[in-house]
Design a protein around this motif. Structure first.
Motif, short mmCIF file in Angstrom:
data_model
loop_
_atom_site.label_atom_id
_atom_site.label_comp_id
_atom_site.label_asym_id
_atom_site.label_seq_id
_atom_site.Cartn_x
_atom_site.Cartn_y
_atom_site.Cartn_z
N LEU A 1 0.63 -1.10 -0.09
CA LEU A 1 -0.34 0.19 0.06
C LEU A 1 0.94 1.15 0.04
O LEU A 1 0.07 2.39 -0.55
N VAL A 2 2.02 1.21 0.44
CA VAL A 2 3.24 2.28 0.83
C VAL A 2 3.43 2.78 -0.30
O VAL A 2 3.61 3.55 -1.02
N LYS A 3 4.07 2.02 -1.25
CA LYS A 3 4.95 1.74 -2.23
C LYS A 3 3.61 2.61 -3.59
O LYS A 3 4.12 3.01 -4.26
N ILE A 4 2.04 1.97 -4.05
CA ILE A 4 1.42 1.91 -4.98
C ILE A 4 1.09 3.68 -4.16
O ILE A 4 1.15 4.92 -5.11
N LYS A 5 1.02 4.84 -2.90
CA LYS A 5 1.03 5.66 -2.07
C LYS A 5 1.69 6.82 -2.32
O LYS A 5 1.68 7.65 -2.75
N TYR A 6 3.76 6.14 -2.45
CA TYR A 6 4.17 7.08 -2.05
C TYR A 6 5.56 6.19 -3.62
O TYR A 6 6.75 6.23 -2.61
N PRO A 7 4.91 6.57 -4.11
CA PRO A 7 5.90 6.01 -5.18
C PRO A 7 7.35 6.86 -5.61
O PRO A 7 8.06 5.83 -5.93
N ASN A 8 6.98 7.84 -4.91
CA ASN A 8 8.55 8.60 -5.71
C ASN A 8 10.04 8.69 -4.03
O ASN A 8 10.49 9.65 -4.39
N ASP A 9 8.59 7.93 -2.85
CA ASP A 9 9.48 8.67 -1.79
C ASP A 9 10.67 7.59 -1.93
O ASP A 9 10.47 6.07 -2.01
N ASN A 10 11.63 7.38 -0.48
CA ASN A 10 12.04 6.47 0.38
C ASN A 10 11.02 5.69 1.44
O ASN A 10 10.19 5.82 1.59
N ILE A 11 11.05 4.22 0.35
CA ILE A 11 10.34 3.02 1.19
C ILE A 11 11.84 2.23 2.13
O ILE A 11 12.19 1.22 0.60
N LEU A 12 11.12 1.66 3.18
CA LEU A 12 12.70 0.98 3.77
C LEU A 12 11.71 -0.13 4.55
O LEU A 12 10.87 0.58 5.50
N LYS B 1 10.53 -9.11 -5.23
CA LYS B 1 9.55 -7.99 -5.56
C LYS B 1 8.62 -7.22 -5.79
O LYS B 1 8.09 -7.20 -6.75
N LEU B 2 9.31 -7.10 -4.64
CA LEU B 2 8.89 -5.48 -4.64
C LEU B 2 9.17 -4.13 -4.65
O LEU B 2 9.15 -3.43 -4.87
N LYS B 3 10.41 -4.41 -4.99
CA LYS B 3 11.60 -4.05 -5.67
C LYS B 3 12.36 -2.67 -3.99
O LYS B 3 12.22 -1.90 -4.75
N LEU B 4 11.56 -3.38 -2.97
CA LEU B 4 12.41 -2.48 -1.82
C LEU B 4 13.17 -2.73 -1.01
O LEU B 4 13.81 -3.98 -1.07
N PRO B 5 14.16 -1.64 -0.76
CA PRO B 5 14.92 -2.48 0.35
C PRO B 5 14.65 -2.44 1.10
O PRO B 5 13.89 -2.16 1.98
N THR C 1 17.09 7.80 -1.78
CA THR C 1 18.60 8.82 -1.07
C THR C 1 18.48 8.27 0.31
O THR C 1 18.28 7.31 0.72
N ASP C 2 19.89 8.19 0.67
CA ASP C 2 20.01 7.54 2.74
C ASP C 2 19.56 8.08 3.36
O ASP C 2 18.64 8.80 3.42
N ILE C 3 18.70 7.13 4.19
CA ILE C 3 18.08 6.75 5.51
C ILE C 3 19.11 6.51 6.26
O ILE C 3 19.92 5.84 6.72
N SER C 4 19.36 7.66 7.22
CA SER C 4 19.92 8.31 8.69
C SER C 4 19.37 8.91 9.98
O SER C 4 18.77 9.67 10.27
N PRO C 5 19.04 8.43 10.58
CA PRO C 5 18.86 8.60 12.18
C PRO C 5 19.29 9.91 12.67
O PRO C 5 18.45 10.44 13.45
N LEU C 6 20.15 9.40 12.51
CA LEU C 6 21.18 10.99 13.04
C LEU C 6 21.03 12.17 12.22
O LEU C 6 21.19 13.29 12.82
N GLU C 7 20.74 11.98 10.93
CA GLU C 7 20.27 13.51 9.90
C GLU C 7 19.21 14.67 11.11
O GLU C 7 18.05 14.21 11.87
#
Length: 331
Positions: A20-31, A54-58, A118-124
């Motif tokens: 559902l998240v991939k369909i709704k936010y195709p241009n965002d970072n999804i992890l 299959k989802l092509k998600l990291p 884009t990189d996901i970092s909790p310290l950003e």
């Protein structure tokens, strides 16, 4: 660009949320974020890696490097249907430390990271403000919503399946993915190879019927842990005045399955211990150390195996991950 992190447990609902998240936010970072107890069914790992492909998600894989039974031995406490720290210490705490403080656990695997935009970092800076956390909680588990949101403040926490009733198997079929085998075996979830220590009598009866080999393993582990904990209740052991001569054997057995002479003797004596239970003398209050410890309230797995017809088949239980967690990382 927003970050969308899905707590990916290996269950079908968390897969549906990712879809559902991939369909709704195709241009965002999804992890996809998986925290491992190292006590899972082999088919769970097949499922999460195939899902990522299959989802092509990291997918980000984290583990502290301990199993629930190793943790119980270290804490000298048998988790059970009333209290269990395994999900808290092996899943919730490492996840919170990473997402809120950027502290990584012992084991980290990054899979399919080429799909990360884009990189996901909790310290950003402003990480929490730019990140949404997702849980596969459905309308039938709405009672967990408030506690989960409280635990994960200040993150925006969302549970799409509370409002959207979707057939998880239909979603899996869209991607040609076979559901985890534990569902076909009649288990309510895909956790810990069907041996969740917070499960009930009906759950373990199902394990006995569907996977007797695993039941026998967890039954023997319960016996050894129970006797080891009783052994450590002796005042001299508890105070540290006398060396703990069992821990090494117990921990090695729980880690490798190899039974030393001491472990063999404990398992051979279980019926005798169940009737007399005075092997380890008295505790600091002068009371006999004669209480057997068990995962299931009022019944050891050894007793369940011998009297299965007397068990409560409606007592399923299970782990309420991410609910019973005192958040200490906001300070």
């Amino acid at each position: 660009m927003k970050n969308h992190i899905i707590f990916f447990s290996g269950g079908m609902s968390s897969f549906t949320v990712a879809h559902l998240v991939k369909i709704k936010y195709p241009n965002d970072n999804i992890l996809l974020y998986f925290t491992d107890t190292l006590w899972e069914d082999s088919d769970l790992y097949r499922f999460i890696y195939e899902a990522s492909d299959k989802l092509k998600l990291p997918m980000l894989y984290h583990s502290v490097g301990l199993t629930p039974i190793q943790l119980m031995a270290k804490e000298r406490f048998l988790y059970n249907s009333r209290v269990g720290n395994c999900s808290k210490k092996l899943k919730m705490e490492p996840a919170a430390k990473f997402l809120k403080k950027g502290i990584k656990p012992l084991i980290e695997i990054k899979y399919n990271y080429e799909f990360l935009k884009t990189d996901i970092s909790p310290l950003e800076e402003e990480f929490a403000a730019d990140t949404i956390l997702y849980f596969g909680i459905g309308w039938d588990e709405m009672h967990r919503e408030d506690a989960i949101k409280k635990n994960w403040a200040p993150f925006d926490v969302q549970m799409p399946l509370i409002d959207e009733v979707i057939n998880n198997e239909d979603v899996l079929n869209l991607y040609g993915i076979r559901k985890p085998r534990l569902y076909d075996m009649g288990f309510a979830h895909n956790n810990c190879k069907g041996r969740c220590v917070k499960a009930g009598q009906g759950h373990y009866k199902n394990l006995l019927l569907k996977d007797e080999k695993t039941f026998q393993e967890v039954k023997e582990q319960e016996i050894v842990l129970s006797e080891y904990i009783r052994y450590t209740k002796q005042p001299q052991i508890k105070s540290g005045k006398c060396k703990d001569y069992l821990f090494k054997d117990v921990y090695n057995y729980l880690s490798t399955g190899i039974k030393s002479f001491k472990i063999e003797k404990i398992l051979e004596s279980v019926d005798y211990l169940s009737s007399s239970r005075r092997l380890f003398g008295n505790d600091s209050k002068g009371n006999p150390i004669n209480k057997p410890y068990s995962y299931i309230k009022g019944m050891t797995l050894n007793l369940l195996e011998k009297q299965p017809i007397q068990c409560d088949m409606w007592d399923i239980g299970g782990c309420g991950c991410f609910v019973d967690y005192e958040n200490t990382l906001n300070d």
